[in-house]
Design an enzyme around this catalytic site. Sequence first.
Site, PDB file in Angstrom:
ATOM      1  N   THR A  15     -12.855 -31.346  32.334  1.00 25.06           N
ATOM      2  CA  THR A  15     -11.752 -31.879  31.623  1.00 25.06           C
ATOM      3  C   THR A  15     -10.636 -32.257  32.999  1.00 25.06           C
ATOM      4  OG1 THR A  15     -10.940 -29.533  31.383  1.00 25.06           O
ATOM      5  CG2 THR A  15     -12.260 -30.428  29.546  1.00 25.06           C
ATOM      6  N   ASP A  16     -10.809 -31.491  33.729  1.00 23.81           N
ATOM      7  CA  ASP A  16      -9.702 -31.937  34.881  1.00 23.81           C
ATOM      8  C   ASP A  16     -10.095 -33.362  35.387  1.00 23.81           C
ATOM      9  OD1 ASP A  16      -7.832 -29.900  35.488  1.00 23.81           O
ATOM     10  OD2 ASP A  16      -9.368 -28.758  37.002  1.00 23.81           O
ATOM     11  N   VAL A  17     -11.364 -33.650  35.660  1.00 21.93           N
ATOM     12  CA  VAL A  17     -11.657 -35.067  36.165  1.00 21.93           C
ATOM     13  C   VAL A  17     -11.326 -36.137  35.079  1.00 21.93           C
ATOM     14  CG1 VAL A  17     -13.434 -36.432  36.632  1.00 21.93           C
ATOM     15  CG2 VAL A  17     -13.321 -34.091  37.705  1.00 21.93           C
TER      16      VAL A  17
ATOM     17  N   ASP B  21      -9.086 -25.846  33.552  1.00 23.20           N
ATOM     18  CA  ASP B  21     -10.194 -26.640  32.841  1.00 23.20           C
ATOM     19  C   ASP B  21     -10.992 -25.573  32.160  1.00 23.20           C
ATOM     20  OD1 ASP B  21     -13.379 -27.227  33.245  1.00 23.20           O
ATOM     21  OD2 ASP B  21     -12.098 -29.031  33.970  1.00 23.20           O
TER      22      ASP B  21
ATOM     23  N   GLY C  57      -7.987 -36.624  34.372  1.00 22.13           N
ATOM     24  CA  GLY C  57      -7.253 -37.381  35.416  1.00 22.13           C
ATOM     25  C   GLY C  57      -7.584 -38.943  35.188  1.00 22.13           C
TER      26      GLY C  57
END
Length: 596
Positions: A473-475, A445, A478
Amino acid sequence: MDVIRSGVAADRPLAGTAVRALGDSPALRVAVRRLRALGCAVETGNEPPPDGAPAGWLGVTRLPFTVAGGALPECRIGWSGPVAVPMAGEHDVQAACGIMQVHGRAAGGPRPLRVDYVSVCAGVLAVQAVSAGVLALLRGGPALAAATSAAQAALLALTQYVAAATAEPGPGSPGSPGPAGPAGYGAPLFRSADGVRFEIETLDAEDWRRFWTELGAGPAAVASGWPPFQQRFATAMCPLPTALGTAAAALDYRAVRVVAERSGVSVLPVRAADAPGLLPPAPASPWRLRGQVVTEPASAPPPLGPHDRAPLAGLRVVEATSRVQGPLSGHLLGLLGAEVIRLEPPGGDPMRGVPPMAGECSARFQALNRGKRVVEADLKSVPGRRAALRLVATADVFLHNWPPGRAARLGLDHEALAAVRPCLVHAHAGGWADLLPDPQPLATDYLVQAYCGVAALVGGPGEPPAPSLLTLTDVLGGLISAEGIVAALLARSRTGTGVRVETALVDAARLIRDAAVPHGEGDATRTGAEIGAAPACSPARWPGRTGAVTVVTDLAEMATDPAFSTALDIGGEAVYSRAPWTFVPATAPLWLENAR
């Protein structure tokens, strides 16, 4: 090959579908753009959205196939949703739902994100709802009316942090927000002798030691810096010893890069938001959807019952994922009704034992993986790969977030999976996509935020660019992965073939950049000091908003507030966010009634 026998392009699975959009908000605008990218014709209306949809309404008005009855799928987008706190915009939601609290930890107090982050997430959730509604009809199910909100998107983004805040700390738990360390709370951002700001990443303690030792940092600073650096994904803080920054500042950036390459550490510059050639143009399909040639038609997906409200019920997802992006994608598919089976190594995913614990499992791990079935298999062994292939042969979706090349090395690449399941939706939730050449740096991220210009957008005026330690950016990555998988399932149902879907963290960075708030506009000019100095749960009035909103400064207190009881699952050893949508049977098309 994208154009299949039916004449429908796999990358435009909503071709022939029309949607009417009412209202105007960042969330609705995001949803409209992405529905159009899926091939949907979207008509915007001048009339206001209906009750219960202050941020916008989407209603299907035409389908390319015949359905019984007059009802069609729709989705209402709210600000508060089921949360009993009046909210009327992005900053209200950020303040009331804890986004500011987590984003501001590195600065010592709540701070607004200077992008319409929760609105973007809500727009992506709305597209998932509409696509899943169309898929439900294709499977013979009922027309479904969905509802989502920016508040639910915010709570989903924070579900790991809420779980950690409400679980028993126990021995070895990461520290909670407290007094600043030697270098403050801040993000692990460094500046070289020639003035280049850069971000580093490694998942290995030995690589960390080699890197800092060669840069000249003392062993005490190197040792004490590793725990906060490793735990920053969990705590959203990273108080590092000042000696590390001093060591980094003694060399120019080129020399730092050489040391990093020798040590196995990834190093990238923090680039300005307007850096030339920052990101290449987005791909024609934001999800890189591609249909596959098959020699025989795929079997029809299992039908839905007339009263089933879970649009993916009866579908099976097999996932081999780790960390946040991949598990969250699978979690969302499970919340839409799919059966999700995790492939884990013998003994289980090591993240299961990371404190704080919720019973016998990590609270943060549970936040993204509860409800999934687990099959343990050593994918590096022939028996483990055979077990995985047998499982994939029964699946509708295979999801992984392995780094480039690992699927081929394991003998579990697309060709191997398609041989046992030709109609498979093969999903890869990646990092850099084609942005950087091989060998690519670690796709995490904070490196993506730094290199893609997001770090330059999320901070306050006059502050040096630094990634938010909230995993943005991870969330969102997803969410985008799950959005693409639902679209791919829809494409498979229409084309009768398997579909590949590839998304990446850089796609999330693009969306965040599009949602940036220009510095100096409205309430975005409030500084962290202004809102961080207020006592816990004190009201703060945002200019241009509807009134006072409470800035959450304690996630555990928020989780026990009755106003959040319908949006959070408060049973058991920790608190988690509930599904970010509700689905009920749709009535007669609302847009027709409004037009009368």
